[in-house]
Write an enzyme that holds these catalytic residues in place. Structure first.
Site, mmCIF file in Angstrom:
data_model
loop_
_atom_site.group_PDB
_atom_site.id
_atom_site.type_symbol
_atom_site.label_atom_id
_atom_site.label_comp_id
_atom_site.label_asym_id
_atom_site.label_seq_id
_atom_site.Cartn_x
_atom_site.Cartn_y
_atom_site.Cartn_z
ATOM 1 N N LEU A 1 14.982 -21.559 -23.804
ATOM 2 C CA LEU A 1 14.556 -20.338 -24.211
ATOM 3 C C LEU A 1 12.911 -20.600 -24.217
ATOM 4 C CD1 LEU A 1 16.322 -19.182 -27.292
ATOM 5 C CD2 LEU A 1 15.879 -18.003 -25.484
ATOM 6 N N ASP A 2 12.376 -19.621 -23.561
ATOM 7 C CA ASP A 2 10.852 -19.968 -23.837
ATOM 8 C C ASP A 2 9.906 -19.970 -25.018
ATOM 9 O OD1 ASP A 2 9.900 -18.927 -21.221
ATOM 10 O OD2 ASP A 2 10.155 -17.084 -21.102
#
Length: 318
Positions: A44-45
């Site tokens: 996940l960013d």
């Protein structure tokens, strides 16, 4: 410092907060469990939040079965601008005064459902000539002689199984999407903006589910940031078998289990071979495929079956 404790084997469903990288979050869990081997399934960013499945101990050998699972997201895009990163962190690269209506958006959503082609964002982990795209983009952004447009990414096929609007107010629209492996939500927002003759980027992104792991059952990082081991943490570790329920299972004998533990192969009898093939729905009865070998209720190894020879792929030391 975390106290010494036995390493659990299983999965933690973490609710990753905004502002931290997936690697940093994994580091928190690793320290909490006294340096146990850990890994995550699906990056996940930093600007994204939500479900981040983290494998501990022997569960790290099953990560590939979670990475390929269907995922669910909730995201909000803002109309009026595209950015370098396709989210609110990047510099604006293109603007538009046009903000489409709900009816206009709904009319084009079918174009983004099913098997579609998608070009990943320039700032992504896709490899280009042996380097990550985001590394090339970062270098090019600081080197005036290079341009981000010089980075050419190949379109890839991704599966979108469901795509819906849940809110539309002012310059922002919120969606839910169910999709397969490799889908970039930032690219989806960018492409929707372009398809409607506007410009758009992501301002909020939450992963709601990864396969069987749901946001409703996720644990906040705060629990583990205490840096003091709490025996209650083991209550939140989901068994390794949870992510292996859907793969073909092979019942083996104690002697066969011992062979697999030592990295040895064994021949499978006709009856079990036919059952195993039927479970796998193998169209080519001679093609190799993988499954789970178990002795009673005990998972022993991920195995490969080829021409009735069972060989260990990953031995599970549980």
């Amino acid at each position: 410092m975390a106290q010494q404790q036995a390493t659990p084997h299983g999965w933690i469903v973490l609710n990753k907060p905004v502002g931290l990288s997936s690697a940093k979050v994994v580091g928190v869990i690793r320290r909490f469990f006294g340096g146990a081997k850990t890994g995550h399934a699906g990056t996940l960013d930093p600007l994204a939040c939500g479900v981040l499945p983290i494998a501990i101990g022997e569960a790290t050998k099953t990560i590939s079965y979670v990475v390929t699972a269907e995922k669910s997201y909730k995201f909000t895009l803002s109309w009026g601008a595209e950015t370098q990163t396709d989210d609110s962190e990047g510099e604006i690269t293109r603007t538009s005064d046009y903000c489409p209506s709900v009816d206009e958006i709904n009319a084009i959503l079918p174009q983004f459902e099913g098997l579609i082609e998608q070009i990943p964002p320039v700032f992504s982990a896709v490899k280009v000539k042996g380097r990550r795209a985001y590394a090339l983009a970062r270098d090019n952004r600081t080197n005036s002689s290079d341009k981000l447009t010089d980075i050419v990414l190949t379109p890839r096929e991704v599966m979108i199984s469901k795509f819906e609007i849940i809110d539309h107010a002012g310059q922002q629209t919120t969606f839910t999407v169910q999709c397969g492996k490799g889908t970039y939500i930032r690219a989806l927002a960018r492409d929707i903006g372009r398809a409607l003759g506007s410009a758009a980027h992501v301002v909020f992104l939450e992963r709601r589910a990864v396969g069987r792991f749901k946001i409703e059952n996720a644990i906040d990082l705060d629990f583990f940031e205490k840096a003091v081991y709490d025996a209650r943490a083991c209550d939140y570790v989901i068994p390794v078998m949870t992510v292996l329920d859907d793969i073909p299972a092979l019942a083996i004998t104690e002697q066969e289990a011992q062979k697999l533990r030592f990295g040895q192969t064994f021949n499978l009898d006709d009856d079990r071979s036919h059952i195993f093939l039927a479970l796998a729905s193998a169209s080519d009865q001679t093609a190799p495929f993988t499954g789970l070998a178990a002795f009673g209720e005990q998972p022993i190894a991920l195995v490969r079956l080829e021409k009735q020879i069972v060989s260990p792929v990953r031995v599970l030391n549980l």
